[in-house]
Design an enzyme around this catalytic site. Structure first.
Site, short mmCIF file in Angstrom:
data_model
loop_
_atom_site.label_atom_id
_atom_site.label_comp_id
_atom_site.label_asym_id
_atom_site.label_seq_id
_atom_site.Cartn_x
_atom_site.Cartn_y
_atom_site.Cartn_z
N SER A 28 3.55 -5.29 -5.76
CA SER A 28 3.25 -4.37 -6.86
C SER A 28 4.45 -3.46 -7.07
O SER A 28 5.23 -3.24 -6.13
CB SER A 28 2.01 -3.53 -6.52
OG SER A 28 1.87 -2.44 -7.42
N TYR B 187 -3.41 1.76 -0.88
CA TYR B 187 -2.85 0.64 -1.64
C TYR B 187 -1.32 0.67 -1.58
O TYR B 187 -0.67 -0.34 -1.30
CB TYR B 187 -3.34 0.71 -3.08
CG TYR B 187 -2.84 -0.40 -3.98
CD1 TYR B 187 -3.40 -1.67 -3.91
CD2 TYR B 187 -1.83 -0.18 -4.91
CE1 TYR B 187 -2.97 -2.69 -4.74
CE2 TYR B 187 -1.38 -1.18 -5.73
CZ TYR B 187 -1.95 -2.44 -5.65
OH TYR B 187 -1.51 -3.44 -6.48
#
Length: 255
Positions: A143, A156
């Protein structure tokens, strides 16, 4: 057909980016192992879309948060397909919580799926390639948040930052075996995980202001990058992250 006669395992491939990756790899000639936690309608839909490309495909249910399931997934994939050449660690989860409110259970779930899963899947996959004396490809779906802070998503971001360093380390350790290891780092992609955002026009407009391309990405944008990294064209590419974000990472600012 750059991936003719290759077999790819794509985790979390029953929907969203994972489904897009599986379909694209099949279009490039690969046979596919589809993975998700449950054998459900979404899994069957992905199977049909991959099968429509004219290649072998199977589905194996496994929750990659548990190392035992990672080992089983690779073992069963080899049993059913005869071999594996490409591993795409795509499965991922995120939890929205202020840092002061994050529970141990939520932290564990995010880290287990996003980091522990790729760690032990890559280990099992690399052992298979070593034992069969073949090279291969490991591609992790990371990401932009391996680089970019994301308030209220600390677990995350931690998982993706860890994945970035795991990728670099494995690239060095596994290079003598002919195994390349890379990340793709999507920005804002139009998938079910972002459905809530797409239903809030003001928030969506604010995000688009931060994206020079002025659009959300699509699963095929990520899938094309994965197909490149899986191919012989990327034989000398390892230990790196390919960012797919329409310019978001270097243009982002908190509102």
């Amino acid at each position: 057909m750059k991936l003719q006669n290759k077999v790819a395992l794509v985790t979390g491939s029953t929907q969203g980016i994972g489904r897009g990756i599986a379909i694209r790899l099949a279009k490039e000639g690969a046979d596919l192992v589809i993975n998700g936690r449950h054998d459900d309608d979404q899994a069957r839909e992905t199977l049909e879309q991959v099968r429509a490309q004219g290649h072998r495909v199977c589905f194996i249910a496994a929750d990659v948060a548990e190392p035992a399931n990672c080992y089983r997934l690779v073992e069963q994939a080899v049993e059913q397909m005869g071999r594996l050449d490409i591993l795409v660690n795509n499965a991922g989860v995120q939890k929205h919580d202020a840092f002061l409110e994050v529970s141990e259970a939520d932290y564990n779930q995010v880290l287990n799926v996003n980091l522990r899963g790729p760690f032990f899947l890559s280990q099992a996959f690399a052992r298979h390639l070593r034992d069969t004396e073949r090279g291969g490809r490991i591609i992790n779906n990371s990401s932009v948040h391996e680089e970019l802070p994301f308030p209220n998503f600390s677990a995350y971001c931690s998982s993706k930052g860890g994945l970035k360093m795991l990728t670099r380390n494995l690239a060095i350790e596994l290079a003598p075996l002919g195994i390349t290891v890379n990340n793709v780092a999507p920005g804002a992609i139009e998938t079910p995980i972002n459905q809530a955002l797409m239903n809030e026009p003001e928030k969506l407009a604010g995000l688009l202001e931060n994206i020079p391309a002025k659009r959300l990405g699509q699963p095929h944008d990520v899938a094309g990058a994965v197909a490149f990294l899986a191919s012989d064209d990327a034989d000398y590419v390892t230990g790196t992250t390919l960012v797919i974000d329409g310019g978001l990472l270097w243009n982002y600012s908190e509102q």
